[in-house]
Design an enzyme around this catalytic site. Structure first.
Site, mmCIF file in Angstrom:
data_model
loop_
_atom_site.group_PDB
_atom_site.id
_atom_site.type_symbol
_atom_site.label_atom_id
_atom_site.label_comp_id
_atom_site.label_asym_id
_atom_site.label_seq_id
_atom_site.Cartn_x
_atom_site.Cartn_y
_atom_site.Cartn_z
ATOM 1 N N SER A 1 -5.775 4.305 -17.821
ATOM 2 C CA SER A 1 -7.111 4.549 -17.271
ATOM 3 C C SER A 1 -7.758 5.846 -17.752
ATOM 4 O O SER A 1 -8.934 6.070 -17.504
ATOM 5 C CB SER A 1 -7.063 4.550 -15.739
ATOM 6 O OG SER A 1 -6.251 5.599 -15.272
ATOM 7 N N LYS B 1 1.413 0.384 7.616
ATOM 8 C CA LYS B 1 1.883 -0.984 7.331
ATOM 9 C C LYS B 1 2.902 -1.434 8.379
ATOM 10 O O LYS B 1 2.865 -2.578 8.846
ATOM 11 C CB LYS B 1 2.501 -1.035 5.929
ATOM 12 C CG LYS B 1 1.554 -0.688 4.802
ATOM 13 C CD LYS B 1 2.181 -0.927 3.449
ATOM 14 C CE LYS B 1 3.447 -0.104 3.209
ATOM 15 N NZ LYS B 1 3.193 1.344 3.228
ATOM 16 N N LYS C 1 -9.869 6.805 -6.557
ATOM 17 C CA LYS C 1 -10.410 7.671 -7.604
ATOM 18 C C LYS C 1 -11.815 8.182 -7.241
ATOM 19 O O LYS C 1 -12.144 9.364 -7.442
ATOM 20 C CB LYS C 1 -10.443 6.919 -8.943
ATOM 21 C CG LYS C 1 -9.061 6.629 -9.507
ATOM 22 C CD LYS C 1 -9.149 5.760 -10.756
ATOM 23 C CE LYS C 1 -7.763 5.461 -11.322
ATOM 24 N NZ LYS C 1 -7.817 4.591 -12.500
ATOM 25 N N VAL D 1 0.196 4.555 5.624
ATOM 26 C CA VAL D 1 -1.124 3.993 5.955
ATOM 27 C C VAL D 1 -1.055 3.031 7.145
ATOM 28 O O VAL D 1 -2.060 2.426 7.501
ATOM 29 C CB VAL D 1 -1.740 3.267 4.733
ATOM 30 C CG1 VAL D 1 -2.029 4.254 3.627
ATOM 31 C CG2 VAL D 1 -0.834 2.142 4.251
ATOM 32 N N GLY E 1 0.821 -1.202 0.000
ATOM 33 C CA GLY E 1 0.000 0.000 0.000
ATOM 34 C C GLY E 1 0.854 1.250 0.000
ATOM 35 O O GLY E 1 2.083 1.178 0.122
ATOM 36 N N PRO E 2 0.260 2.411 -0.156
ATOM 37 C CA PRO E 2 1.009 3.665 -0.215
ATOM 38 C C PRO E 2 1.660 3.986 1.127
ATOM 39 O O PRO E 2 1.298 3.413 2.158
ATOM 40 C CB PRO E 2 -0.064 4.696 -0.584
ATOM 41 C CG PRO E 2 -1.357 4.077 -0.167
ATOM 42 C CD PRO E 2 -1.184 2.608 -0.311
#
Length: 785
Positions: free
Chosen positions: A682, A365, A725, A363, A359-360
């Protein structure tokens, strides 16, 4: 009577001897205990004190018969008798002459035999050969005495003065330590020269044996002397070291190591290796570098937690409380840990899982690993892999290298203090390789439950069991992790936090933490939820909460200054005075405004800091059909733009566009914020919609955003980062989002409060996109879709 003896031979009592032989001219004493022998002595004393002594063939026979003793013996005279306690008699005799048994005359109370006396003929002169034999025998006898020390110097002098060859041979033989058979062979040699020759041969052989024996004794003595010397010197060293306060020296140190190794309960292979290394300490020169290497190795062996483990707390309720207390959100990770604990209750021998949290940044982790350890009552150890490019950092260096140490895996296990910790391997996607090896390949064995039960570090060279360790790895992306390594891990994707999640984290965790670190109390500061929301939206732009924590820390520092400098007890922070604490706003989130426009589409993008909206602009100009792409587009994004152009050209009739538009005008596609690189497929349907709008002159709805990849036939393919998004679209005030139909499953991750306020349209083809994105003829600006 005398004539009868000469004609018929002498009749004398016989006494069998066990283990000894008597020669003429020999004086010796021995003990007598057998009844027959005592009767024979009494008979001899009654008569003329003469008795015939003969050796037994087998000394172990207690009651010998006529066949159990030799036929040749010695006529002796009894010199003295002494009665001993226990009915035994000690007798002293002197050898008179040789004798040979002719007949056994009595065998009841004692043995009585008729013997033939063999007297030596006295020669006034000896021949040269006999003289040479005597000299040679005397030389041998002299060396024999030196080698054995069994006769005195006086004996040697006595022998040297004997001139008669027969008597000389008997006296020498009586002073030799020979077995009965050899002595009997000399006794039976009636011929003087033959007796000397036989004695010479026996003495020569005995001397050979004695010389060899002496060599062996000297060698053994030297070894014993060396051992004794070493022992003596070691004892001296111990005494000196004790006086100097240095303990018991090497021996004491070795003994101490032995005790520790036996007490440690090591696996058999490890124990054997450790004991071998301990023995090497005694053989290595004191003060040498090798001694330090061995000590270091043994210390490592003894410090590792081979059998030390912590008791797991498998209570699910307790674990859930701990995980919820430490972290907000992270539902997937928490559920996976609870599943593991549940299975451990059912299967105690289950191997530790190997999880990969992707993950970014920011966050949680890394911090989740510590919480998992606390929830399970396990020790926690963290190892950062960022920038590791040497394989030896994982597996260690061999002890042949100067300064060799174990790898970071074994080092971390020592730090953990137990063989079942929670082991966090941080930033596993940041490992690289060079000429020193590939550390990712070294991790393959560590992160394989089927292999890591016998992990071998190059330094230790013995297997260490990692199967009970719970490995948790973290990464920002799986793209840089080798496929073989990734295959060994269970990947759990952690998406960025929503605004609501950040708000909760800020209020529940970050603000109390920073207040405590800055010496403040909750009563010193008053800050509303809306103010924290403004900090999130206008002063940070990230997927995690690291910068949010920094901004809260900035506020706390300034509040602390006011408390100290202005003596304020409570400081109120509002949306209106927030800029006094954090300065002007650093970020802005564009809200949809204005009216529907031609050639402008709201696209959606994923970034490491979370989701974002892209305002994709297209303009057409008179030209020759050139396609201009600007805004730092990557190769994949450029290909998507060209694919969209091809789709538009293939559907001009259906779209109501001039079929020759591509020959008459140039089309320019631009994505604002040109300083930021952008890539990915995308934005395919967004760019295509903008081109169709610009070419056809139809307006695009301002409250619609979209994401999806386009194909040449107009199909819409799925993309990633849907949650981020959609949240970005929500921040921008978008009410309708167009998503690929195959991304329907990703809608489950979107928070319920966001779902309720937005409309999601799942599309499979570009026609559906245009249906919802373009303004219909006659539709007013204020109409809702």
């Amino acid at each position: 009577m005398e004539d009868n003896r000469k004609n018929s031979g002498m009749i004398l009592p016989l006494l069998p001897l066990r283990g000894i032989s008597v020669f003429p001219y020999m004086v010796l004493h021995f003990d007598v205990g057998r009844d027959k022998s005592i009767n024979a002595l009494e008979e001899a004393m009654v008569k003329d004190q003469l008795i015939f002594l003969v050796s037994q063939k087998d000394p172990s026979v207690d009651h010998p018969g006529p066949d159990d003793f030799y036929s040749v013996g010695t006529i002796t005279r009894i010199k003295q008798l002494l009665k001993l306690p226990g009915d035994a008699i000690r007798v002293m005799v002197e050898g008179v002459a040789r004798g040979k048994i002719v007949d056994l005359t009595k065998d009841d109370e004692f043995f009585e035999v008729r013997i033939e006396e063999l007297k030596e003929e006295e020669k006034k002169e000896t021949d040269s050969e006999t003289e040479a034999l005597m000299r040679s025998v005397f030389g041998f006898f002299e060396e024999y005495i030196k080698l054995t020390n069994r006769a005195t110097v006086e004996t040697l002098v006595t022998v040297s003065n004997i001139e008669e060859p027969g008597r000389f041979a008997d006296v020498v033989a009586s002073n030799l330590r020979l077995n009965i058979a050899k002595k009997q062979s000399i006794l039976e040699a009636f011929d003087t020269r033959k007796r000397l020759e036989r004695l010479h041969s026996i003495l020569a052989r005995e001397l050979d044996i004695l010389r060899i024996e002496k060599k062996i004794n000297l060698r053994v003595k030297r070894q014993i002397d060396k051992v004794q010397k070493e022992y003596y010197l070691k004892e001296q060293m111990k005494a000196i070291q004790k006086e100097l306060g240095e303990g018991d020296g090497i021996s004491g140190e070795v003994e101490e190591y032995r005790k520790k190794i036996k007490k440690a309960g090591l696996p058999e292979e490890v124990k054997e290796k450790a004991l071998n290394e301990t023995e090497r300490l005694l053989k290595v020169a004191p003060g040498s570098a090798e001694m330090g290497v061995i000590r270091g190795y043994l210390d490592w062996i003894l410090d590792l937690p081979w059998n030390t483990s912590t008791e797991d707390n498998l209570e699910l309720k307790h674990a859930r409380e701990i995980l919820e207390e430490d972290h907000y959100g992270l539902k997937k990770v928490k559920e996976r840990i609870l599943e593991y604990l549940a299975i451990r209750q059912l299967a105690r021998d289950m191997k530790g899982p190997i999880l990969c949290l992707v993950g970014p940044p920011g966050v949680g982790k890394t911090s989740i690993g510590r919480s998992i350890a606390r929830a399970m009552n396990r020790n926690f150890v963290r190892m950062s892999l960022g920038g590791v490019r040497d394989e030896a950092e994982i597996r260690g260096h061999r002890r042949t290298y100067v300064g060799a140490i174990p790898g970071r895996i074994i080092y971390s296990m020592k730090q953990a203090g137990s063989n079942n910790p929670v082991f966090l391997l941080d930033e596993i996607d940041k490992m690289s390789n060079d000429f020193r090896g590939d550390p990712a390949s070294a991790m393959l064995e560590v992160l394989d439950a089927e292999q890591n039960f016998a992990f071998r570090d190059h330094y230790l060279e013995v297997p260490f069991d990692l199967s009970r360790v719970m490995f948790i790895t973290t990464a920002n992306t799986t793209g840089t992790i080798p496929r073989a390594l990734l295959d060994r891990m269970e990947v759990i994707h952690i998406s960025g936090y929503t605004e609501e999640e950040k708000l909760n984290i800020g209020i529940r965790y970050l603000l109390p933490k920073q207040l405590k670190e800055h010496g403040l109390t909750p009563g010193n500061i008053s800050i509303s939820h809306d103010t924290i929301r403004d900090v999130i939206n206008y002063y940070t732009r990230e997927a995690g909460v690291r910068n949010l924590e920094r901004r809260i820390a900035d506020i706390c520092r300034k509040v602390a200054k006011q408390v100290v400098e202005d003596n304020k007890t409570r400081v109120r922070i509002t949306r209106g005075n927030l800029n006094k604490y954090l300065g002007i706003r650093k970020y802005r989130y564009e809200k949809v405004k204005g009216k529907h426009e031609v050639g402008i589409v709201n696209g959606l993008a994923w970034t490491p800091a979370g989701g974002d909206t892209l305002s994709i602009e297209v303009t057409v100009m008179q030209g020759e059909g050139k396609l201009v792409l600007t805004g730092q587009m990557g190769d994949v994004m450029k290909e998507s733009a060209r694919a969209g152009m091809s789709y538009v050209r293939s559907r001009t009739a259906e779209l109501g566009i001039d079929p020759q538009f591509h020959e008459k005008m140039d089309i320019h596609i631009h994505i604002p914020e040109g300083a930021i690189p952008k890539d990915g497929p995308s934005a395919g349907i967004s760019m295509t919609t903008a081109v169709i709008s610009a070419v056809s002159g139809r307006r695009v709805r301002k409250d619609v955003a979209m994401t999806g990849e386009i194909t040449l036939r107009g199909r819409v393919l799925p993309v990633g980062g849907i949650k981020e998004k959609v949240l970005a679209a929500r921040r921008a005030g978008i009410s309708k989002v167009l998503l690929p139909a195959e991304n329907e499953k990703d809608l489950e991750e979107i928070p319920g409060n966001v779902k309720r306020k937005m409309e999601f349209v799942l599309v499979e083809h570009m026609d559906e996109v245009l249906e919802h994105a373009l303004v219909k003829d006659g539709e007013n600006e204020d109409n809702k879709s």
